[in-house]
Scaffold this motif. Structure first.
Motif: not given
Ligand SMILES: Nc1ncnc2c1ncn2[C@@H]1O[C@H](COP(=O)(O)OP(=O)(O)OP(=O)(O)O)[C@@H](O)[C@H]1O
Length: 222
Positions: A13-17, A20-24, A41-48, A91-93, A168-170, A200-202
């Motif tokens: 769980v990330y905490r921002a502003n 709480d944002f669920i990462g995984l 998994g799609p973008s934002g699904s928690g892979k990273t 890393f992704q970037e 991460d997404e090599p 990956t998305h590949d």
């Molecule tokens: N530092 C952070 N603060 C708040 N929320 C975060 C943070 N890092 C990631 N998240 C949130 O956690 C969730 C999972 O993010 P993550 O980067 O793990 O996804 P991902 O599957 O790798 O996405 P992508 O394919 O776009 O890289 C997303 O909803 C993202 O917005």
């Protein structure tokens, strides 16, 4: 090291502003040596989030990461440092130190892993040539393309011959030929008993991965 990585009920769980944002949201699974494991998994699904936590870089909110029976986030810092030397991560970037050449960035990583030796420098050079970037090593990171930077990051991650590869997404930004070369390299490393995890998305990993995991909105789906 047997290189078995077990992930148990991982929640991030990330905490921002003030929110709480669920990462995984409760991932469990095992990553074995001699296998390529793919996390889809799609973008934002928690892979990273999952990959960074496995890479000892992101402490989970709940759950554990267990390397060969040892819970990583309960280990003393000195033990974590030792473990990190056995991990290669991209890393992704890709991020490099821009005042150094690509080769100096690779040497710096070797130094950090305690492997700045002829044997590993040779390995790095061989990897670079295999991946088709042997002739750009003298350049600055700002003078190379996005695809070259990704391949350079792979060389940097693999140069010290780590037991565990976390990528991460090599294949993002790689053309067909570079992707095939990278896959061949990963398959060689797998045969050498490495534990390889990619996010990956590949679709290419759909074909070649030995184990597949799927995430959606932070949840594991089957
Ligand atoms: N530092 C952070 N603060 C708040 N929320 C975060 C943070 N890092 C990631 N998240 C949130 O956690 C969730 C999972 O993010 P993550 O980067 O793990 O996804 P991902 O599957 O790798 O996405 P992508 O394919 O776009 O890289 C997303 O909803 C993202 O917005």
């Amino acid at each position: 090291m047997g290189n078995l990585i077990e992930v148990k009920n991982l929640k991030i769980v990330y905490r921002a502003n003030g929110r709480d944002f669920i990462g995984l949201d409760g991932f469990s699974g095992s990553f074995e040596s001699g296998k390529i494991s793919a996390i889809f998994g799609p973008s934002g699904s928690g892979k990273t989030s999952l990959l960074m936590s496995v890479g000892t870089l992101l402490p989970p909110t709940e759950g554990s990461i267990v390397y060969d029976g040892r819970d990583v986030y309960s280990l003393p810092e000195a033990e974590v440092q030792k473990l990190r030397r056995k991990i290669g991560i991209t890393f992704q970037e890709p991020t490099f130190i821009n005042v150094l050449s690509v080769w100096e960035n690779i040497e710096l990583a070797l130094y950090g892993a305690g492997k700045l030796k002829a044997e590993f420098k040779r390995r790095a050079e061989e990897l670079a040539y295999k991946l088709g970037i042997g002739d750009i090593l003298h350049k600055r990171p700002t003078e190379i393309s996005g695809g070259e930077a990704r391949r350079a990051a792979v060389v940097r991650a693999l140069a010290h011959d780590p037991d565990v590869l976390l990528l991460d997404e090599p294949t993002a930004y790689l053309d067909g030929e570079s992707t095939r070369t990278l896959i061949k390299l990963l398959e060689e490393e797998k045969e050498r008993g490495k534990t390889i995890i990619v996010t990956t998305h590949d679709p290419v990993f759909d074909k070649i991965a030995d184990a597949k995991f799927y995430l959606q909105h932070g949840k594991q789906i089957t």
